[in-house]
Design a protein around this motif. Structure first.
Motif, PDB file in Angstrom:
ATOM      1  N   LEU A   1      -6.816  18.247   6.218  1.00 24.12           N
ATOM      2  CA  LEU A   1      -8.126  18.465   5.606  1.00 24.12           C
ATOM      3  C   LEU A   1      -9.188  17.567   6.238  1.00 24.12           C
ATOM      4  O   LEU A   1     -10.321  18.004   6.487  1.00 24.12           O
ATOM      5  CB  LEU A   1      -8.048  18.202   4.101  1.00 24.12           C
ATOM      6  CG  LEU A   1      -7.278  19.228   3.270  1.00 24.12           C
ATOM      7  CD1 LEU A   1      -7.183  18.778   1.812  1.00 24.12           C
ATOM      8  CD2 LEU A   1      -7.945  20.595   3.343  1.00 24.12           C
ATOM      9  N   ALA A   2      -8.828  16.318   6.496  1.00 23.93           N
ATOM     10  CA  ALA A   2      -9.785  15.407   7.136  1.00 23.93           C
ATOM     11  C   ALA A   2     -10.174  15.921   8.517  1.00 23.93           C
ATOM     12  O   ALA A   2     -11.355  15.873   8.900  1.00 23.93           O
ATOM     13  CB  ALA A   2      -9.179  14.003   7.241  1.00 23.93           C
TER      14      ALA A   2
ATOM     15  N   LEU B   1      -3.619  16.025   3.541  1.00 29.61           N
ATOM     16  CA  LEU B   1      -4.899  15.319   3.578  1.00 29.61           C
ATOM     17  C   LEU B   1      -5.334  15.052   5.019  1.00 29.61           C
ATOM     18  O   LEU B   1      -6.525  15.116   5.339  1.00 29.61           O
ATOM     19  CB  LEU B   1      -4.792  14.000   2.811  1.00 29.61           C
ATOM     20  CG  LEU B   1      -4.659  14.116   1.292  1.00 29.61           C
ATOM     21  CD1 LEU B   1      -4.453  12.746   0.662  1.00 29.61           C
ATOM     22  CD2 LEU B   1      -5.878  14.800   0.685  1.00 29.61           C
TER      23      LEU B   1
ATOM     24  N   ARG C   1      -4.868   9.412   2.766  1.00 32.84           N
ATOM     25  CA  ARG C   1      -3.639   9.767   3.498  1.00 32.84           C
ATOM     26  C   ARG C   1      -2.871   8.515   3.897  1.00 32.84           C
ATOM     27  O   ARG C   1      -1.658   8.424   3.688  1.00 32.84           O
ATOM     28  CB  ARG C   1      -4.005  10.579   4.732  1.00 32.84           C
ATOM     29  CG  ARG C   1      -2.827  10.915   5.647  1.00 32.84           C
ATOM     30  CD  ARG C   1      -3.312  11.231   7.040  1.00 32.84           C
ATOM     31  NE  ARG C   1      -4.013  10.076   7.636  1.00 32.84           N
ATOM     32  CZ  ARG C   1      -4.742  10.159   8.736  1.00 32.84           C
ATOM     33  NH1 ARG C   1      -4.884  11.305   9.365  1.00 32.84           N
ATOM     34  NH2 ARG C   1      -5.322   9.073   9.222  1.00 32.84           N
TER      35      ARG C   1
ATOM     36  N   VAL D   1     -10.911  19.299  -0.803  1.00 32.35           N
ATOM     37  CA  VAL D   1     -10.123  18.074  -0.889  1.00 32.35           C
ATOM     38  C   VAL D   1      -9.713  17.797  -2.334  1.00 32.35           C
ATOM     39  O   VAL D   1      -8.552  17.484  -2.623  1.00 32.35           O
ATOM     40  CB  VAL D   1     -10.918  16.888  -0.312  1.00 32.35           C
ATOM     41  CG1 VAL D   1     -10.153  15.581  -0.503  1.00 32.35           C
ATOM     42  CG2 VAL D   1     -11.220  17.117   1.164  1.00 32.35           C
TER      43      VAL D   1
ATOM     44  N   VAL E   1     -12.600  18.785   8.067  1.00 35.00           N
ATOM     45  CA  VAL E   1     -13.940  18.318   7.698  1.00 35.00           C
ATOM     46  C   VAL E   1     -14.665  17.778   8.926  1.00 35.00           C
ATOM     47  O   VAL E   1     -15.855  18.047   9.138  1.00 35.00           O
ATOM     48  CB  VAL E   1     -13.863  17.241   6.601  1.00 35.00           C
ATOM     49  CG1 VAL E   1     -15.236  16.631   6.356  1.00 35.00           C
ATOM     50  CG2 VAL E   1     -13.329  17.848   5.302  1.00 35.00           C
TER      51      VAL E   1
ATOM     52  N   THR F   1     -10.807  10.796   2.911  1.00 32.63           N
ATOM     53  CA  THR F   1      -9.581  11.584   2.917  1.00 32.63           C
ATOM     54  C   THR F   1      -8.526  10.925   3.805  1.00 32.63           C
ATOM     55  O   THR F   1      -7.337  10.878   3.448  1.00 32.63           O
ATOM     56  CB  THR F   1      -9.874  13.012   3.415  1.00 32.63           C
ATOM     57  OG1 THR F   1     -10.920  13.585   2.621  1.00 32.63           O
ATOM     58  CG2 THR F   1      -8.640  13.893   3.304  1.00 32.63           C
TER      59      THR F   1
END
Length: 240
Positions: A137-138, A134, A55, A115, A141, A51
């Motif tokens: 989101l990374a 992104l 990005r 994702v 995670v 991810t």
């Protein structure tokens, strides 16, 4: 099965043969290293790394499809097979949203669904500000990975304690059978066998309970794993 027969022959206790067979079949999985959790943590770390690569590639003004193809060649090892299939499907002319949904089905992870959902929406609706999303989101995670690692560390200590208890119990039993067999003569009766069965059942219940409380409930999947559902989503252009 052979170990159970040997235990029954040495002790002349039918219950011991049954308990030994059950223990040999179940205890390695319950008390050994949790390889499934380790593999999932590794895949989650790989998902976060991919991810972040997406990005960074998008920040360099590359389109989403180009970014997916570029990162597929340098994908983390834990997702290498799935990324190779995604790149192959994209290069073969499959629509990117459909290829991404197939990728989510291959990875089979709720976090991957999050994702992929963002990527599908960007591919279908030309969403802006995808690169910052992104990145968030990374980060999410990686927080999930850190949480799971803390949970796994706690579970490992519990497994170690249970492993020591089992080894000591089995060692004492074996020592008594070999060195002081008359001490165990009460178990030669039917009443003794009944008591031994109850003790074995209590051990089994406790191990089952430990396994149950150590299980992590996974979030609900955002992308359907049902082929019909994916086909319907592809036709309507939405995420199932």
């Amino acid at each position: 099965m052979t170990v159970g027969v040997v235990a029954g022959a040495l002790t002349r206790w039918p219950v011991a043969a049954v308990l030994t067979t059950v223990a040999v079949l179940t205890l390695p999985g319950l008390l050994g290293p949790d390889r499934a959790a380790a593999r999932r943590t590794e895949r989650m770390e790989a998902l976060a790394a991919w991810t972040e690569m997406l990005r960074d590639t998008l920040s360099a003004a590359a389109g989403l499809e180009q970014a997916v193809l570029a990162t597929a060649d340098i994908a983390p090892a834990a997702l290498e097979r799935e990324m190779r299939k995604l790149a192959s499907a994209t290069r073969s002319g499959h629509p990117l949203p459909a290829a991404l949904r197939a990728f989510a089905a291959d990875v089979d992870d709720p976090l991957a669904d999050v994702v992929v959902a963002a990527l599908v929406m960007a591919a279908e609706q030309q969403a802006s500000q995808l690169a910052p999303l992104l990145g968030e989101l990374a980060e999410s995670v990686r927080e999930q990975v850190a949480m799971r690692q803390r949970i796994d560390a706690g579970r490992a200590s519990v497994r170690t304690g249970v492993r020591v208890t089992v080894i000591v119990t089995l060692g004492m039993t074996l020592g008594l059978v070999v060195l002081n067999r008359p001490y165990l003569d009460p178990f030669d009766t039917w009443t003794g066998q009944a008591v031994l069965a109850v003790v074995g059942a209590l051990f089994a219940i406790s191990f089952t309970y430990l396994s149950a409380i150590g299980r992590i409930d996974e979030p609900v999947r955002l992308i359907s794993t049902d082929p019909a559902g994916r086909a319907s989503a592809a036709e309507t252009g939405g995420i199932s």
